[in-house]
Design an enzyme around this catalytic site. Structure first.
Site, PDB file in Angstrom:
ATOM      1  N   ASP A   1      46.530  35.183  16.813  1.00 55.38           N
ATOM      2  CA  ASP A   1      46.230  36.263  15.882  1.00 55.38           C
ATOM      3  C   ASP A   1      47.086  35.996  14.642  1.00 55.38           C
ATOM      4  O   ASP A   1      48.196  35.470  14.765  1.00 55.38           O
ATOM      5  CB  ASP A   1      46.594  37.599  16.532  1.00 55.38           C
ATOM      6  CG  ASP A   1      46.492  38.751  15.558  1.00 55.38           C
ATOM      7  OD1 ASP A   1      45.492  38.832  14.846  1.00 55.38           O
ATOM      8  OD2 ASP A   1      47.435  39.562  15.501  1.00 55.38           O
TER       9      ASP A   1
ATOM     10  N   CYS B   1      60.341  31.447  57.708  1.00 50.38           N
ATOM     11  CA  CYS B   1      60.750  32.717  58.333  1.00 50.38           C
ATOM     12  C   CYS B   1      60.062  33.876  57.622  1.00 50.38           C
ATOM     13  O   CYS B   1      59.653  34.862  58.256  1.00 50.38           O
ATOM     14  CB  CYS B   1      62.261  32.903  58.251  1.00 50.38           C
ATOM     15  SG  CYS B   1      63.197  31.584  59.018  1.00 50.38           S
TER      16      CYS B   1
ATOM     17  N   CYS C   1      64.646  31.555  55.211  1.00 48.09           N
ATOM     18  CA  CYS C   1      63.800  30.404  54.857  1.00 48.09           C
ATOM     19  C   CYS C   1      62.360  30.836  54.607  1.00 48.09           C
ATOM     20  O   CYS C   1      61.943  31.922  55.028  1.00 48.09           O
ATOM     21  CB  CYS C   1      63.847  29.340  55.954  1.00 48.09           C
ATOM     22  SG  CYS C   1      63.141  29.899  57.513  1.00 48.09           S
TER      23      CYS C   1
END
Length: 702
Positions: A396, A19, A16
């Site tokens: 460009d 964690c 998780c």
């Protein structure tokens, strides 16, 4: 001052987001570590300093985190959802919960048999939670598991065994779903890792041997049969085939490859046998760089994620404070201790920050992974968010809006002329020329069936053109002014030539002897997709588009008018493009620059988002830009903006879901309706909504 070398490891059992944060802090606290970062999305740890695997695994022991060296190749077994250990435990916990509920309904919730069954359900489903929670409690570390441990022990003390068992089961389901969803989101990286084959057939003398890709060296010759994947980046030595490059560039149409062409590791050879000379080692291939950049991108915290992390830091202590107030203050004012302690425990459960912590990273990981599969490399959450907030885009011209190389666009003959014969003669003369436009003319001639003709007495005339004798007749190719000197041009031809020049094309006149014969117009043609892309950008709300080019004003304005570009700036040097981007940023706020990643590097760096065309195999594009369109495909630009905008929208929705459901649940305290199972449903419901909402990003396509 020397920069400390960074060490990287892969992680297993990282379940998780909270964690991951805790593990990162534990690693940072090691005396030999200077700095550490845990990449939850890619399951990677990187740090500066020195530490053994044992030290690192001890730092992650609270969640059973395993640390594996990056170079170790692992085959992760694909375990079905219901065969995973945590899911089996959850099912057994549910079984005892159901049996306990049946007994409690038949007799009473306080019946010894029911209490034993609920207790077994709690122990089976919550053993891992309690183990971590009690350790955290001793250290005064408050995370989700600490809050859950306090709540469940409290529920048992006040006799709410069934509710305690329900909470444990629902929390276990929530964690299993979170782990499943993160695995789903991480699949994009796993798929990238699985693209390149682990072995290749190599010519060693007269023998053909199969070797692991780690053992290949630059200069080795690979034999790639039809239907096989190319194992390493290289150049085709011999052979002719079509290669499916979708895995690298996102291109759906296979590309023809022949001698001298570049090929990428992980692409699929479709038709003929190719001999490929290895040009890069395994760690330097395009796919290796993409994987590395995608993983780094998922580790980069977006602005919204930084906000959530900061918010979560203060959020948990506030929830604990509210829970204590709810449990203590009403009883002191005459309320029932048992009732309000229960309400306080429910506040702890509903306050778990699980959904909030995961709300942003899961969306970022999913979006960046989806982009990589579509051939769009986004180098961080910050660029993903910025792309969704763009107000203007500068392009460009050469190689971005146009093809980047000259082509013959018009061939107009005058009078009674054999077109094919004249084209063959023109090709013969231009084949002797070194002029940059000569190749465009000869290519056009050969594509239109020109025959080979003999040439003699070739002569180049500086500033005018060239002439030579073809089958004894002098043929001159050059400017309109030179043609006026050699012959008399019809009025119609002069007008036609001027019109073509006004369109930004280079016009050449053809004269045989002293007789004018034809006009040839050459230009850098507009990409076929440029018009549709600019139209689509306008439709999705990008109202201001700018073309920046080194070409002269007339050519630039002609192309800009054709494409409906809102602004054009011509005659620019690279440093002028940088100034233009700064001016546009002052005027419009967030501005993107789309270029080739080489001569546009200053402008790409100055823009809010620098987008490079053709990142595949181009180190400069991958390093300079914030986003790389791997296939040199401008059509990926609207997709990228749509993906970014949807990600922004989903992150906002996730934060609203995560906080909104909890606020609604907390308001239930006022009438005394908040129960433990409602609290865990609010937490699990928020997590589920956040996860499922984020996975919608997998459905965004070009």
């Amino acid at each position: 001052m020397a920069i400390a070398e960074k060490t990287e490891y892969r992680l297993e059992n990282l379940t998780c987001a909270s964690c991951a944060m805790k593990f990162e802090n534990n690693v940072k606290s090691l005396s030999s570590i200077k700095d550490a970062q845990v990449n939850f999305g890619a399951s990677k740890l990187s740090f500066q300093g020195s530490a053994t695997v044992e030290d690192l695994e001890a730092a992650g022991a609270f969640d059973g985190i395993k640390v594996i060296p990056l170079q170790n190749k692992r085959i992760e077994p694909q375990i079905p959802f219901f065969k995973r250990k945590e899911n089996s435990i959850t099912l057994f916990s549910l079984l005892f919960l159901i049996i306990g509920s049946i007994v409690s309904f038949r007799y009473a919730e306080t019946h010894p048999a029911a209490i034993v069954l609920f207790a077994v359900s709690i122990v089976i489903g919550g053993a891992g939670i309690f183990k971590t929670g009690i350790k955290n409690l001793v250290r005064f570390e408050f995370d989700m598991k600490t809050l859950m441990t306090i709540a469940i022990i409290g529920a048992a003390i006040i006799g709410e065994w069934r509710e305690g068992a329900v909470v444990v089961f629902l929390f276990a389901v929530s964690e299993a779903l979170e782990a499943y969803s993160m695995n789903k989101a991480r699949q994009s990286i796993r798929q990238l890792m699985d693209i390149a084959p682990p072995t290749a057939f190599v010519k060693r003398g007269e023998e053909l041997v199969e070797l692991p890709t780690e053992d290949l060296v630059i200069g080795d010759v690979l034999i790639v049969k039809p239907g096989q994947k190319i194992a390493m980046d290289g150049a085709v030595l011999t052979g002719y085939s079509t290669v499916n490059q979708a895995a690298i560039t996102g291109e759906s149409v296979p590309v023809i490859k022949q001698s001298g062409d570049e090929v990428f590791a992980g692409t699929l050879n479709e038709e003929g046998v190719l001999e490929v000379t290895v040009t890069k080692l395994i760690g330097d291939t395009t796919i290796a760089k993409i994987i590395h950049l995608v993983e780094d991108a998922q580790a980069e915290k977006a602005p919204s994620q930084k906000f959530v992390d900061k918010f979560a830091k203060y959020y948990t202590p506030v929830i604990i404070g509210i829970a204590m107030l709810v449990a203590i203050v009403p009883p002191l004012l005459g309320g029932d201790w048992s009732t309000w302690i229960y309400q306080g425990l429910a506040v702890l459960v509903v306050g778990c920050p699980c959904a909030l912590v995961i709300s942003t990273p899961i969306a970022i990981v999913t979006a960046i992974g989806n982009g990589a599969r579509q051939g769009v490399l986004i180098k961080g959450g910050i660029y993903l968010e910025e792309a969704g907030r763009l107000n203007a885009i500068a392009f460009d011209k050469t190689g971005t809006l146009t093809k980047g190389y000259p082509e013959v666009t018009d061939f107009i003959v005058y009078g009674e002329v054999e077109k094919e014969q004249l084209l063959s003669a023109i090709a013969a003369v231009e084949s002797m020329s070194q002029h940059p436009l000569a190749k465009a003319v000869t290519t056009y001639a050969h594509q239109n069936g020109a025959e080979k003709r003999s040439v003699s007495n070739f002569q180049s005339v500086t500033g005018k053109g060239a002439y030579a004798e073809v089958d004894g007749i002098t043929l001159s190719i050059g400017s309109l002014d030179w043609a006026h000197e050699l012959s008399s041009l019809p009025k119609e031809a002069s007008q036609q030539g001027a019109a073509l020049q006004h369109e930004g094309k280079t016009v050449m006149a053809i004269v045989t002897g002293t007789e004018f014969k034809a006009l040839l117009a050459v230009a850098d043609p507009i990409r076929e997709e440029s018009r549709s892309v600019l139209r689509e950008l306008n439709e999705i709300g990008i109202r201001h588009t700018v073309m920046l080019t080194g070409d002269h004003q007339a050519t630039a304005e002609a192309i800009a008018k054709d494409l409906n570009v809102t602004d054009v700036r011509a005659g620019l040097m690279p440093e002028d493009k940088l100034i233009a981007i700064k001016e546009l940023s002052d005027k419009f706020g967030r501005v993107a620059m789309v270029g080739d990643g080489i001569n546009d590097a200053p402008a790409l760096a100055a823009a809010s988002v620098g987008i490079a065309m053709g990142g595949a195999g181009t180190d400069a594009a991958l390093e300079t830009a914030d986003i790389a369109l791997m296939a040199d495909d401008l059509q990926k630009l609207p997709y990228t903006i749509r993906l970014s905008r949807k990600t922004l929208r989903i992150i906002k929705e996730n934060i609203m879901f995560a906080l909104g459901l909890k606020i609604v649940a907390l308001l239930l305290i006022i009438p005394g309706w908040l129960t433990l199972w409602i609290a865990i449903f609010a937490d699990m419901g928020a997590t589920l909504l956040v996860v499922l909402n984020s996975l919608r990003l997998l459905r965004v396509h070009k």
